[in-house]
Design a protein around this motif. Structure first.
Motif, PDB file in Angstrom:
ATOM      1  N   LEU A 107       2.175   1.966   3.554  1.00 46.24           N
ATOM      2  CA  LEU A 107       3.259   1.588   2.647  1.00 46.24           C
ATOM      3  C   LEU A 107       3.203   0.093   2.326  1.00 46.24           C
ATOM      4  CD1 LEU A 107       6.244   3.619   4.169  1.00 46.24           C
ATOM      5  CD2 LEU A 107       4.858   4.205   2.191  1.00 46.24           C
ATOM      6  N   GLU A 108       2.911  -0.722   3.339  1.00 52.82           N
ATOM      7  CA  GLU A 108       2.834  -2.167   3.134  1.00 52.82           C
ATOM      8  C   GLU A 108       1.653  -2.514   2.242  1.00 52.82           C
ATOM      9  OE1 GLU A 108       3.796  -6.095   3.308  1.00 52.82           O
ATOM     10  OE2 GLU A 108       4.942  -4.529   4.342  1.00 52.82           O
ATOM     11  N   GLY A 109       0.493  -1.923   2.517  1.00 57.75           N
ATOM     12  CA  GLY A 109      -0.715  -2.293   1.799  1.00 57.75           C
ATOM     13  C   GLY A 109      -0.759  -1.825   0.362  1.00 57.75           C
ATOM     14  N   LEU A 110      -0.153  -0.663   0.071  1.00 57.53           N
ATOM     15  CA  LEU A 110      -0.275  -0.093  -1.277  1.00 57.53           C
ATOM     16  C   LEU A 110       1.011  -0.137  -2.092  1.00 57.53           C
ATOM     17  CD1 LEU A 110      -2.499   3.064  -0.607  1.00 57.53           C
ATOM     18  CD2 LEU A 110      -3.172   0.943  -1.756  1.00 57.53           C
ATOM     19  N   LEU A 111       2.166  -0.096  -1.428  1.00 50.33           N
ATOM     20  CA  LEU A 111       3.414   0.052  -2.175  1.00 50.33           C
ATOM     21  C   LEU A 111       4.381  -1.105  -1.977  1.00 50.33           C
ATOM     22  CD1 LEU A 111       4.067   3.871  -1.581  1.00 50.33           C
ATOM     23  CD2 LEU A 111       2.740   2.765  -3.377  1.00 50.33           C
ATOM     24  N   GLY A 112       3.991  -2.144  -1.237  1.00 54.12           N
ATOM     25  CA  GLY A 112       4.848  -3.312  -1.106  1.00 54.12           C
ATOM     26  C   GLY A 112       5.870  -3.223   0.000  1.00 54.12           C
ATOM     27  N   GLY A 113       5.526  -2.593   1.140  1.00 53.14           N
ATOM     28  CA  GLY A 113       6.433  -2.542   2.281  1.00 53.14           C
ATOM     29  C   GLY A 113       7.114  -1.199   2.442  1.00 53.14           C
ATOM     30  N   GLN A 114       7.897  -1.057   3.556  1.00 54.36           N
ATOM     31  CA  GLN A 114       8.546   0.226   3.852  1.00 54.36           C
ATOM     32  C   GLN A 114       9.499   0.655   2.749  1.00 54.36           C
ATOM     33  OE1 GLN A 114       9.941   1.006   7.881  1.00 54.36           O
ATOM     34  NE2 GLN A 114       8.946  -0.869   8.585  1.00 54.36           N
ATOM     35  N   ALA A 115      10.066  -0.316   2.056  1.00 50.48           N
ATOM     36  CA  ALA A 115      10.994   0.024   0.967  1.00 50.48           C
ATOM     37  C   ALA A 115      10.265   0.324  -0.333  1.00 50.48           C
ATOM     38  CB  ALA A 115      11.985  -1.116   0.752  1.00 50.48           C
ATOM     39  N   ALA A 116       8.927   0.148  -0.330  1.00 51.79           N
ATOM     40  CA  ALA A 116       8.098   0.435  -1.515  1.00 51.79           C
ATOM     41  C   ALA A 116       8.572  -0.331  -2.739  1.00 51.79           C
ATOM     42  CB  ALA A 116       8.057   1.944  -1.799  1.00 51.79           C
ATOM     43  N   GLU A 117       8.898  -1.633  -2.527  1.00 54.12           N
ATOM     44  CA  GLU A 117       9.391  -2.436  -3.654  1.00 54.12           C
ATOM     45  C   GLU A 117       8.379  -2.532  -4.782  1.00 54.12           C
ATOM     46  OE1 GLU A 117       9.163  -3.533  -0.524  1.00 54.12           O
ATOM     47  OE2 GLU A 117      11.030  -4.465   0.159  1.00 54.12           O
ATOM     48  N   GLY A 118       7.086  -2.442  -4.443  1.00 50.60           N
ATOM     49  CA  GLY A 118       6.049  -2.603  -5.458  1.00 50.60           C
ATOM     50  C   GLY A 118       6.065  -1.549  -6.537  1.00 50.60           C
ATOM     51  N   VAL A 119       6.697  -0.381  -6.250  1.00 46.92           N
ATOM     52  CA  VAL A 119       6.793   0.682  -7.257  1.00 46.92           C
ATOM     53  C   VAL A 119       8.248   1.054  -7.529  1.00 46.92           C
ATOM     54  CG1 VAL A 119       4.515   1.669  -6.838  1.00 46.92           C
ATOM     55  CG2 VAL A 119       6.434   2.410  -5.422  1.00 46.92           C
ATOM     56  N   ARG A 136      -1.700   4.252  -7.069  1.00 46.21           N
ATOM     57  CA  ARG A 136      -1.406   3.746  -5.730  1.00 46.21           C
ATOM     58  C   ARG A 136      -0.548   4.747  -4.944  1.00 46.21           C
ATOM     59  NH1 ARG A 136      -1.651  -1.866  -4.304  1.00 46.21           N
ATOM     60  NH2 ARG A 136      -2.850  -3.078  -5.799  1.00 46.21           N
ATOM     61  N   VAL A 137       0.398   5.372  -5.614  1.00 51.44           N
ATOM     62  CA  VAL A 137       1.240   6.366  -4.949  1.00 51.44           C
ATOM     63  C   VAL A 137       0.393   7.546  -4.478  1.00 51.44           C
ATOM     64  CG1 VAL A 137       3.067   8.068  -5.331  1.00 51.44           C
ATOM     65  CG2 VAL A 137       3.360   5.713  -6.129  1.00 51.44           C
ATOM     66  N   ALA A 138      -0.489   8.040  -5.346  1.00 51.00           N
ATOM     67  CA  ALA A 138      -1.353   9.165  -4.978  1.00 51.00           C
ATOM     68  C   ALA A 138      -2.277   8.794  -3.819  1.00 51.00           C
ATOM     69  CB  ALA A 138      -2.171   9.609  -6.194  1.00 51.00           C
ATOM     70  N   SER A 509       1.515 -14.795   1.005  1.00 48.11           N
ATOM     71  CA  SER A 509       2.385 -13.659   1.311  1.00 48.11           C
ATOM     72  C   SER A 509       3.178 -13.874   2.589  1.00 48.11           C
ATOM     73  CB  SER A 509       1.563 -12.377   1.427  1.00 48.11           C
ATOM     74  OG  SER A 509       0.697 -12.445   2.549  1.00 48.11           O
ATOM     75  N   THR A 510       2.702 -14.751   3.488  1.00 48.27           N
ATOM     76  CA  THR A 510       3.427 -15.026   4.721  1.00 48.27           C
ATOM     77  C   THR A 510       4.227 -16.318   4.633  1.00 48.27           C
ATOM     78  OG1 THR A 510       1.476 -16.124   5.631  1.00 48.27           O
ATOM     79  CG2 THR A 510       1.784 -13.790   6.150  1.00 48.27           C
ATOM     80  N   GLY A 511       4.307 -16.895   3.408  1.00 46.68           N
ATOM     81  CA  GLY A 511       5.142 -18.062   3.187  1.00 46.68           C
ATOM     82  C   GLY A 511       4.506 -19.377   3.564  1.00 46.68           C
ATOM     83  N   GLU A 512       3.198 -19.370   3.959  1.00 41.68           N
ATOM     84  CA  GLU A 512       2.542 -20.616   4.325  1.00 41.68           C
ATOM     85  C   GLU A 512       1.952 -21.269   3.090  1.00 41.68           C
ATOM     86  OE1 GLU A 512       1.078 -18.869   8.636  1.00 41.68           O
ATOM     87  OE2 GLU A 512      -0.320 -19.891   7.301  1.00 41.68           O
ATOM     88  N   ARG A 513       1.773 -22.542   3.141  1.00 37.58           N
ATOM     89  CA  ARG A 513       1.152 -23.300   2.055  1.00 37.58           C
ATOM     90  C   ARG A 513       0.189 -24.302   2.662  1.00 37.58           C
ATOM     91  NH1 ARG A 513       2.930 -19.798  -0.136  1.00 37.58           N
ATOM     92  NH2 ARG A 513       4.195 -19.664  -2.032  1.00 37.58           N
ATOM     93  N   ALA A 514      -1.078 -24.240   2.251  1.00 40.71           N
ATOM     94  CA  ALA A 514      -2.076 -25.167   2.784  1.00 40.71           C
ATOM     95  C   ALA A 514      -2.089 -26.452   1.972  1.00 40.71           C
ATOM     96  CB  ALA A 514      -3.470 -24.521   2.740  1.00 40.71           C
ATOM     97  N   LYS A 515      -2.559 -27.506   2.595  1.00 42.88           N
ATOM     98  CA  LYS A 515      -2.704 -28.770   1.863  1.00 42.88           C
ATOM     99  C   LYS A 515      -3.669 -28.575   0.697  1.00 42.88           C
ATOM    100  CE  LYS A 515      -4.182 -31.278   5.203  1.00 42.88           C
ATOM    101  NZ  LYS A 515      -4.703 -32.468   5.899  1.00 42.88           N
ATOM    102  N   GLY A 516      -3.307 -29.167  -0.421  1.00 44.37           N
ATOM    103  CA  GLY A 516      -4.191 -29.086  -1.585  1.00 44.37           C
ATOM    104  C   GLY A 516      -3.997 -27.836  -2.408  1.00 44.37           C
ATOM    105  N   GLU A 517      -3.024 -26.960  -2.022  1.00 44.46           N
ATOM    106  CA  GLU A 517      -2.861 -25.719  -2.772  1.00 44.46           C
ATOM    107  C   GLU A 517      -2.313 -25.965  -4.163  1.00 44.46           C
ATOM    108  OE1 GLU A 517      -1.235 -22.625  -0.439  1.00 44.46           O
ATOM    109  OE2 GLU A 517      -0.728 -21.381  -2.137  1.00 44.46           O
TER     110      GLU A 517
END
Length: 616
Positions: A107-119, A136-138, A509-517
């Motif tokens: 669910l996380e990898g294809l649909l955007g998490g347990q709540a399936a926000e991506g679809v 993606r659903v199929a 996606s984890t909220g981190e930001r590297a220097k120079g981004e």
């Protein structure tokens, strides 16, 4: 390993075409098999037969015990009235799927998490979803079901680079239950290399089997054809160029350092570089002049979303650039802006007076008006003769290079398959002699053989090239530089290529930001070497480490040369000893020396590869 499925002496004809002609294949537990072949060659039919959806004319399909099989076809068979949750989770109670890490991962990898926000959520209705979302659903439903034998027909269609990388990792690392196997049809060569440990090629009613993924398949196929003295010159030339690319690319491309085919190495020993980049840039400059297309503080918004935010970019003659980004990030918009087909909300676009643009969009509706014309007529409508690099080619010759044989050139456009229409679209653009070529997802509907033919044509094409694609192999193969459309209005340079982009996306996606981004996209020219390390989050090797690695490579190469000479002498001594009838003890000693030498050579090869990764 036990056998899960066996297809024996299978015969099947569809109409007048013999799709399977005495095919015998087996699927063992733990197998990961990639299926390749030309469009219409029978790949999907083979999977349908193995899944039990098509009956054979002759032969037998046997299934071990209670082995379960799931086939995800290319056809969209989802019930438009069903919800996403009903399709993906079926009758699973919430506590069952929520407590299963494997299901949560899908669910996380294809649909955007347990709540399936991506679809739109688990309660969203399937009907209004886009084609990519429905795919993606199929796919999620097939992965959640977790059948013993999972068969996927072009699973990467409509998926972006990030989604393809996730799927490959999931299939290799997460499907680890005993008694499972995977069979996948794909034209994505990076995905094939990442997932498959064995490759089946469906050709002329047969299934040819090869160990390894795409890289190993190309090497082994070339060796088979060399031994069989295949003389189809054009086909062999394409394979030789592909071999040269594979062997001269990163060492990891072949995945197994011990995988050595001396005859294949000899085949490419004198193969010239894929492209003479200096000559192509010089020739492109004469056709384009100094000015190509410049964007200055270019901004484009779609509703509340800012797709491009004050982007400044200078395209130079002869640049070959690959563009990556998630679906909806604005990649196609960027190409339309560069082509002058989309007006800027603010900023400025400047185009050189000699620029002639060829834009391959994702649509093929432009061919509708030519439905009753023959293929060759549709090509010659643009131009009968064109120049590819410094060579003059006719419309018929170029059509043949892109897979339209003499007979197929007489086919009506209306009767072409989706892949053939795509090829015809590319042909018409190339015949128009553009000097700036914009390709939006050119791999859609194309099989691997056609892709290699297209790459061969583009190798000699002089001009500025931008290609948007989720096909990592294609991006590395035909572009010299990659950039990313980040989805927040920025266009970012990727000195580390697609792997750097995936690391950036993971950090984002984890909220981190590297220097120079926040660094802006540099104009063409030498790239900042420091960015290579910072952008990927990994430290670049120091100059001292690079010097030491180069010394190691030089030392190992000298040692390998000496070992090769010793190995040749030992083989000669063994042959002479055997022919002279010398005692068994002498032969055993020579054989032991040879084994020790081979072991030493393999250790040196690994040392060379490790050093090569530092200076790569």
């Amino acid at each position: 390993m036990s056998n899960l499925l066996t297809l024996e002496r299978a015969h099947l004809a569809l109409g007048t075409t013999r799709v399977l002609d005495g095919v015998t294949v087996g699927i063992n537990e733990g197998a990961r098999i990639g299926v390749v072949g030309r469009n219409g060659g029978g790949k999907s039919t083979l999977l349908r037969v193995i899944a039990g959806e098509l009956d054979l004319d002759d032969g037998r399909l046997t299934r071990s015990g209670a082995t379960t099989v799931r086939l995800l076809s290319q056809a969209d068979t989802l019930d438009p009235a069903a919800t996403v949750g009903e399709v993906v989770l079926g009758d699973l109670a919430e506590h069952e799927w929520a407590g299963d890490a494997r299901v949560r991962g899908v669910l996380e990898g294809l649909l955007g998490g347990q709540a399936a926000e991506g679809v739109g959520g688990l309660d969203a209705t399937v009907g209004p979803l886009s084609g990519g979302e429905r795919r993606r659903v199929a796919l999620a439903a097939a992965l959640v079901e977790d059948a013993d034998v999972l068969m996927l027909d072009e699973p990467t269609n409509h998926m972006d680079v990030e989604g393809v990388a996730w799927l490959a990792e999931h299939l290799v690392s997460r499907r680890t239950r005993r008694g499972q196997a995977l069979v996948t049809i794909t034209h994505d060569r990076w995905f094939l290399d990442a997932v498959a440990e064995r490759t089946w090629e469906v050709v002329d009613g047969r299934v040819e089997q090869y160990e390894g993924g795409y890289a190993a398949y190309v090497l082994a196929k070339a060796e088979r054809e060399r031994i069989a003295a295949v003389t189809a010159e054009r086909r062999n030339n394409l394979l030789r160029k592909e071999l040269a690319w594979l062997r001269r690319g990163p060492p990891a491309r072949t995945s197994k350092p011990k995988f050595r085919i001396d005859a294949a190495n000899a085949l490419i020993a004198d193969e010239p570089p894929l492209r003479d980049e200096v000559d192509l840039v010089r020739f492109a400059s004469t056709r384009l002049g100094k000015d190509v297309i410049d964007l200055h503080d270019a901004s484009v918004a779609l509703g509340d979303r800012r797709l491009l935010d004050r982007v400044t970019w200078h395209l130079a003659p002869g640049e070959r650039i690959g563009v990556v980004g998630v679906n909806g990030a604005g990649k196609s918009t960027l190409l339309r802006v560069i082509a002058g087909e989309r007006e800027l909300d603010s900023g400025k676009r400047k185009q050189g007076i000699t620029v002639r643009i060829g834009h391959l969009s994702q649509e093929v509706s432009e061919l509708d008006r030519l439905a009753q014309r023959r293929v060759i007529d549709a090509v010659e409508e643009v131009r009968k003769v064109t120049h590819l690099g410094r060579k003059e080619v006719t419309a018929s010759q170029l059509a043949k290079r892109l897979g339209f044989s003499g007979g197929r050139q007489q086919t009506r456009v209306a009767d072409l398959s989706g892949g053939e229409r795509r090829r015809l679209q590319i042909l018409r653009i190339l015949m128009d002699e553009p000097n700036v070529l914009l390709l939006d997802e050119p791999t859609n509907d194309l099989d691997i053989e056609t892709l290699t033919q297209l790459e061969d044509v583009l190798d000699g094409w002089p001009g500025t090239l931008l290609v948007v694609s989720h096909d990592r192999y294609l991006l590395e193969r035909i572009s010299d530089r990659q950039v990313a459309v980040m989805g927040d209005g920025r266009v970012r340079d990727l000195p580390g290529g697609v792997p750097e982009y995936l690391r950036l996306r993971e950090r984002s996606s984890t909220g981190e930001r590297a220097k120079g981004e926040q660094a802006a996209l540099p104009s063409s020219g030498p790239r900042d070497q420091e960015a290579k390390g910072e952008a990927g989050g990994l430290p670049s090797p120091s100059p001292a480490e690079e010097r030491e690695a180069r010394k190691t490579m030089a030392r190992v190469e000298k040692q390998l040369t000496r070992l090769s000479e010793r190995e040749a002498r030992l083989h000669a001594d063994l042959a002479a000893a055997a022919a002279g009838g010398e005692d068994h003890q002498r032969l055993q000693g020579l054989d032991a020396d040879l084994r020790a030498l081979v072991a030493e050579r393999e250790e040196l090869e690994l040392e060379w590869l490790e050093a090569g990764e530092i200076v790569e």
